[in-house]
Structures are given as C-alpha cells and as structure tokens.
Design a protein around this motif. Structure first.
Motif, PDB file in Angstrom:
ATOM      1  N   ALA A 556       3.797 -16.328   0.509  1.00  0.00           N
ATOM      2  CA  ALA A 556       3.063 -15.626   1.301  1.00  0.00           C
ATOM      3  C   ALA A 556       2.669 -14.172   0.722  1.00  0.00           C
ATOM      4  N   PRO A 557       1.518 -13.715   1.127  1.00  0.00           N
ATOM      5  CA  PRO A 557       1.234 -12.347   0.398  1.00  0.00           C
ATOM      6  C   PRO A 557       1.871 -11.356   1.096  1.00  0.00           C
ATOM      7  N   SER A 558       2.212 -10.271   0.205  1.00  0.00           N
ATOM      8  CA  SER A 558       3.114  -9.134   0.559  1.00  0.00           C
ATOM      9  C   SER A 558       2.476  -7.840  -0.571  1.00  0.00           C
ATOM     10  N   THR A 559       3.164  -6.997  -0.002  1.00  0.00           N
ATOM     11  CA  THR A 559       2.822  -5.384  -0.549  1.00  0.00           C
ATOM     12  C   THR A 559       4.129  -5.067  -1.445  1.00  0.00           C
ATOM     13  N   VAL A 560       4.048  -4.500  -2.546  1.00  0.00           N
ATOM     14  CA  VAL A 560       5.166  -3.778  -3.226  1.00  0.00           C
ATOM     15  C   VAL A 560       4.800  -2.029  -3.684  1.00  0.00           C
ATOM     16  N   LEU A 561       5.596  -1.597  -3.227  1.00  0.00           N
ATOM     17  CA  LEU A 561       5.689  -0.116  -3.399  1.00  0.00           C
ATOM     18  C   LEU A 561       6.531   0.152  -4.611  1.00  0.00           C
ATOM     19  N   ARG A 562       5.965   1.053  -5.572  1.00  0.00           N
ATOM     20  CA  ARG A 562       6.745   1.463  -6.763  1.00  0.00           C
ATOM     21  C   ARG A 562       6.782   3.027  -6.745  1.00  0.00           C
ATOM     22  N   TYR A 563       7.864   3.483  -7.006  1.00  0.00           N
ATOM     23  CA  TYR A 563       7.910   5.024  -7.199  1.00  0.00           C
ATOM     24  C   TYR A 563       8.360   5.113  -8.574  1.00  0.00           C
ATOM     25  N   ARG A 564       7.504   5.857  -9.700  1.00  0.00           N
ATOM     26  CA  ARG A 564       7.994   5.555 -10.841  1.00  0.00           C
ATOM     27  C   ARG A 564       8.305   6.949 -11.556  1.00  0.00           C
ATOM     28  N   LEU A 565       9.552   7.288 -12.198  1.00  0.00           N
ATOM     29  CA  LEU A 565       9.968   8.476 -12.586  1.00  0.00           C
ATOM     30  C   LEU A 565      10.401   8.245 -14.103  1.00  0.00           C
ATOM     31  N   GLU A 566       9.944   9.262 -14.762  1.00  0.00           N
ATOM     32  CA  GLU A 566      10.069   9.231 -16.138  1.00  0.00           C
ATOM     33  C   GLU A 566      10.813  10.473 -16.401  1.00  0.00           C
ATOM     34  N   ALA A 567      12.225  10.569 -16.797  1.00  0.00           N
ATOM     35  CA  ALA A 567      13.178  11.541 -16.868  1.00  0.00           C
ATOM     36  C   ALA A 567      14.215  11.518 -17.819  1.00  0.00           C
TER      37      ALA A 567
END
Length: 628
Positions: A556-567
């Motif tokens: 089934a279609p869905s949505t992915v959120l991604r919060y990216r941090l380089e540290a």
C-alpha cells in the motif's frame, strides 16, 4: 469410542440459529469460502491481490505452489477450507459441500504419501512439513471429521483411509519433536495432543499424550519470558502462540488432563501481553513480522484472545470482553461466556514488558507502543527504539510490515532499520542482515527508565547496534508522553567521530501530508498530527512516497519522513509530536537538558493546564503552572 474434543456437535447445532442471527455476515463469508473451495479456488498466502481466491486447476497439484510463493504451498497443504466445507454442509445440508470435501481429502491422501527420508521437518517445500501437518490435522481435518462422523456421513472405506492418515500424522508428529525453544513445536505438540485425545483407541494414544503435554510444558518454560512476552518478541506470533497453547490446554481440560501450575501461570501472563499489544480497535500492533489481523478471525485479535481466555482461564486478570464469538463456537462449543455479569474492569493489563522490550503509553484517545527488545529469532526486525502511534481509530505512525518471507530485496529492506520509526546511523542497519530470517549478530539493548503516572509516561532506552562501526556510536532514545498533549522524542548519540544520522517516520498515507521548514502536518479526516523539530536549523527535513505492507503479499502507498543530521558526537535530535498545533509553547536546550512548556487540552483523566517538563539523561521532571 471416546471423543474428547472441544465442541459438542449437538450443542453447536442448537446454537446455529443464534449464530446466524447475531452474525449473519459470518455465515455469508463462510459459505462464500466454501463455494470457492468447491470450485478449487483457494485463498492462499501470497495470492495477488492478497486475500483473493486463486483457481488451482481441475486436478490440484498439492506438491507445488500455485502462486509461486513459499507460503502459498504451505497454506495449500493446511486445508483451511476443509473445515469451511464441512461447516457449510453442516449448516445447509447441501450435498455438494460434503462431496467436494471428501473428493479433495481422498485425492490429497492418495497424492501425498508420508515421506520416509527422516528429514521431514526441514522440507519447506513438502506437503508434509511438520508444522503444516500439525495445523492441518488439529485445526481443519479433525473438526471436519468430527462433524461428518457424528452424522454418519462417511462410508467405511473412506473412513478407514482418513483414520489411517490421522494415524500417520500422529506417528510423524511423535517422531519429529523439534526444539522446545521454537514456536512451531507448540503447534506440532498441540496437533499430537489433539490426535491422542480424539483417537484414544490408537495404541500409541497414551504415550503421544504424555509426550505432547510434557513437551508443551517445556515449550512454555523455554519460550515465555518472565513478563509473559513470547521470546520472539513479535506481537502477531505472540498471539498465534497464545492461540496454539490455549487450544491444546482447552482440549486437555475438556478431557480431564491437567497441566502444571507453572504452565497455566505462563499462559495467563501471555494473555496479558496479547491484550496490551493491541490497538484500541483490537487489531494487533504491526511490529516485526506482524499483521494487524494476525489470527484471521471474525473478531479482532484482542477480543478473540480475551474471550478464549475467559472461557478456559477464568483466573486470568484481563479486562472483560463480553459478547459472542462465532469462531470460538467451533473451538469451545460456546458462542458466548455464560457469566455475562462479570465486571467490565475485572482486570488491567500491564504497560511495561521489560524483558520482551515493549512499553505502552496511552490516554483515553491516544495509544503509543515503544519497541526495544530481543532480536534473536526469525521474526523480529532491526527496529530497536522504534514506536508506533494510534489515535481515534487510525494508525498514524506505522511499521512497514513483512510483505514476504521469500529471500528478496524487499524482505531485506523490511527487516532493516530504515523501514522503522527510529534512527539510522551512517546508512547502516542496527544489525547486519544475514538472510530472510536472521541477522549476522544481534546488538545489546537496554531499557533504563520507565514511569507511567497520572499525567505522563516516560521511557528511556538504548542499543549498541552501531558500536560495530569504525567509529562506534550508542543510540539512546527518550520519549516523554504528556497525556492529552503530545510526545517529546529525544534521540541522543554518544561515541566517537562525525556521523550521518537519519531519523525516520512512516505514515500509512500519501494524501494530507505537507512539510514546511521544520514542521510536518499530517491531516486525516478531522484530525491533524504535527511533527516539529525545534532544532531544525541543525538538520534537514524531507518527505518521499514509499510503501508499507498491511498484510502478507500486500503493498500500500505510504509516506516516509526523514530528518537528517550530520554532526560529531555527542549529538542530539529533538522532535515534538502532537495532535494540537499550538500545544508546544516553547522548547529550550542547554547541554544535556531539554526544557519544554506545553499546554494540555485536558481529557477524561487529565485536567487541562500548562506543564513544564525538563528531561536529562536518566530522568524527567514535571510541574504544572497556572495559565492566564
């Protein structure tokens, strides 16, 4: 001959009018499945679309998978529709159902002689895989035979052939006793016990019974953790194991056979987690290889298990679930529990399962479950410190499911960390994938703090899945659930060096989701979920369309959120999640401390007001402030 079985045919006959009156759609669905089975059209795992019947030819090839999926072969040889055909005949007396059942039954016995090579248990692609043999005889053959033989509807030749096959099944199950740490053994011994009790005239019935009861007691000892969670730590397979144990226990109890008190106690504790790992609508929490409709019953998984427990384990401290259950009529011989006067709050389920690694946060509208526990067996995923969120009849933050047990890139992705609501470090999984049912190694995990209080719940846990990196990292997650307000999620990273941190959230929709700067708004009906990153200037928030698997073989279609941090470590990601856009008044961070001011909306259990919370490693402190 004695027939110690789970339901009295004459009693069930008298209850059929109640069944049809209270659950008219149940009979319709059963007859539809039986009509499909008459025409050799079967619902098999792996059918496309999922849940649809597949025509398997005029001459059924029992040794192959009609849909090409490994599970298709398994379900073809479990014969769930045999009992559908028997019940359809029993309820309508239409001869075509009985004739179709006996034709397929005799054809299977003639086409599938029991193998004699001593490796049956590991023959994944044999009709005689031991688990399938146990499910076949205990769940579908025996009750179908019970209905037909009670009515005298088997001619002597057919009766002898089927009884001989029952005996061969028993001999196979007794010969191939597998590891008592494996859930398959529960069902295999349950099948052996069912045969021993039903066919007491078999010369081996008594040793079969003793073997089955002793092995089932060992399975409970080896597979049930101290908090009642099954060792695989997967809610669907936990409930399947509970159902298997309950069926064996109920049948033995009806025959006057006792189990040890420790076995009964473990089964009661398992029932507690079966209820706790259910959403408010009764469906199963889809963690690991779990589907929400894990047991495929007419009632929800939670209600079916609760009613089953109330019938056979009256001492279990569970919230009372009343009403009738059509599936249990064919197991216990009762459509409903007689003691309908029990208090609705006769028991409460725990919210913390430390050994199994599950923690439940809830108020009167919202349910969240945190997962941080065992990964040693085949069905868990690399999903440590993930959580799911449910509210108002809807799943908002989901797991991505299992889709398939075949060795495919999709299977590898779904067992991996990116497919879950947790953090990926340097684009690596928490555990390296070996194959479809195992990891190379499994990481250490710890649950440090759990508090469940009137206004809030607080969880803190960690894992060492990323200490295997050249520059090791430990991930610690804190979740503060402010009842009637929202969740504060703090991901802390310690170790060595610079790293890439990707925090994922999976949403089972593609519509109604928007991202603007440091905020995501997810609208569903009249409700809206807000995810806010107060320190978003340090990272970037993006969304993309993806897919989830609500059931085996289904996408089934869905949505992915991604919060990216380089540290460089130490590093931190702070996320606020709420169904109120303006609940979060402020968020301040200083060193290891995060301080938030939140307005709570108030609910049945929580008074409205303003809350100040301070969270640092190992603790959360709250105080209320006057508003206005």
């Amino acid at each position: 001959m004695s027939r110690s079985y789970l339901f009295d045919v004459d009693v069930v006959q008298t209850l059929l009018p109640d069944l049809v009156r209270e659950h008219p759609d149940y009979q319709t669905a059963l007859l539809t499945r039986a009509d499909h089975a008459v025409g050799h059209r079967f619902v098999l795992a792996g059918n496309n679309p999922a849940g649809s019947p597949l025509y398997c030819g005029a001459d059924i090839e029992w040794h192959g998978s009609p849909n090409g999926d490994r599970e298709g072969l398994f379900t073809l040889n479990r014969h769930s529709w045999f009992f559908d055909l028997a019940r359809a005949w029993f309820m309508t007396r239409e001869e075509r159902y009985r004739q179709a059942l006996l034709s397929q039954w005799v054809d299977w016995i003639r086409s599938c002689p029991v193998p004699r090579d001593g490796k049956t248990h590991f023959h994944d692609f044999s009709p005689w895989k031991v688990l399938n043999a146990a499910i076949r005889v205990s769940d579908f053959w025996l009750p179908a035979y019970h209905l037909l033989s009670h009515a005298g509807e088997l001619d002597p030749g057919t009766d002898d052939m089927i009884r001989e096959s029952f005996h061969e099944h028993g001999a196979l199950l007794a010969e191939h006793v597998f590891d008592t740490t494996h859930n398959h053994t529960i069902k295999e011994m349950g099948g052996l016990l069912a045969l021993a009790l039903y066919f007491s005239e078999f010369a081996e019935s008594e040793p079969w019974r003793e073997l089955a009861v002793g092995t089932l007691e060992a399975c409970a000892e080896d597979q049930v953790l101290s908090d009642g969670v099954h060792v695989e730590a997967t809610p669907a397979y936990h409930k399947i194991s509970v159902d298997w144990f309950l069926r064996a226990y109920a049948q033995a109890r009806a025959a006057g056979i006792s189990f040890k008190a420790e076995f009964v106690s473990r089964l009661e504790s398992m029932a507690g987690f079966a209820v706790a790992s259910s959403f408010p609508d009764g469906t199963t929490v889809p963690v690991g290889d779990s589907d929400r409709n894990a047991l495929e019953k007419w009632s929800s998984d939670r209600d079916y298990i609760s009613r089953f427990v109330q019938r056979v384990l009256p001492g279990a401290a569970l919230p009372y679930t009343g009403g009738s259950d059509p599936d249990l009529l064919w197991v216990t011989g009762k459509l409903r529990e007689h003691a309908e006067t029990r208090e609705a709050d006769a028991g409460e389920t725990p919210t913390a399962f430390r050994d199994g690694g599950f923690f439940i946060m809830q108020d009167d509208e919202t349910y969240a479950i945190v997962r941080n526990g065992p990964m040693n067996h085949g069905h868990p995923h690399a999903d440590l410190l993930s959580f799911l969120l449910f509210r108002d009849g809807h799943l908002w933050l989901t797991d991505t499911g299992k889709y398939t047990y075949n060795e495919t890139p999709r299977r590898k992705y779904l067992k991996g960390t990116r497919a879950h609501n947790t953090v990926v470090v340097d684009w690596e999984d928490q555990a390296a994938y070996r194959d479809r049912m195992s990891f190379v190694t499994v990481p250490e995990w710890r649950n440090h703090v759990w508090e469940d209080r009137e206004r809030y719940a607080f969880y803190e846990g960690s894992h060492e899945g990323y200490t295997r990196l050249p520059k090791p990292v430990v991930h610690l997650r804190q979740i503060l659930f402010l009842k009637a307000a929202g969740l504060l999620v703090i991901d802390r990273f310690s170790g060595e060096g610079d790293h890439l941190f990707d925090q994922f959230f999976h949403m089972p929709d593609t519509e109604g989701i928007s991202v603007s700067g440091d905020t995501c708004c997810y609208a569903k009906g009249r409700e809206k979920l807000y995810l806010v990153w107060p320190e978003a200037q340090q990272g970037t928030l993006t969304r993309r369309e993806a897919w989830t698997s609500p059931a085996y073989g289904e996408l089934a279609p869905s949505t992915v959120l991604r919060y990216r941090l380089e540290a460089a470590v130490p590093a931190r990601i702070v996320t606020w999640i709420s169904f109120s856009e303006h609940a979060l008044r402020s968020c301040e961070t200083q060193n290891d401390r995060v301080r938030i001011v939140v307005d709570t909306a108030g609910s049945r259990d929580v008074q409205a007001g303003r809350v100040v919370a301070e969270i640092s490693p190992g603790r959360a402190t709250l105080r209320t402030e006057a508003t206005g």
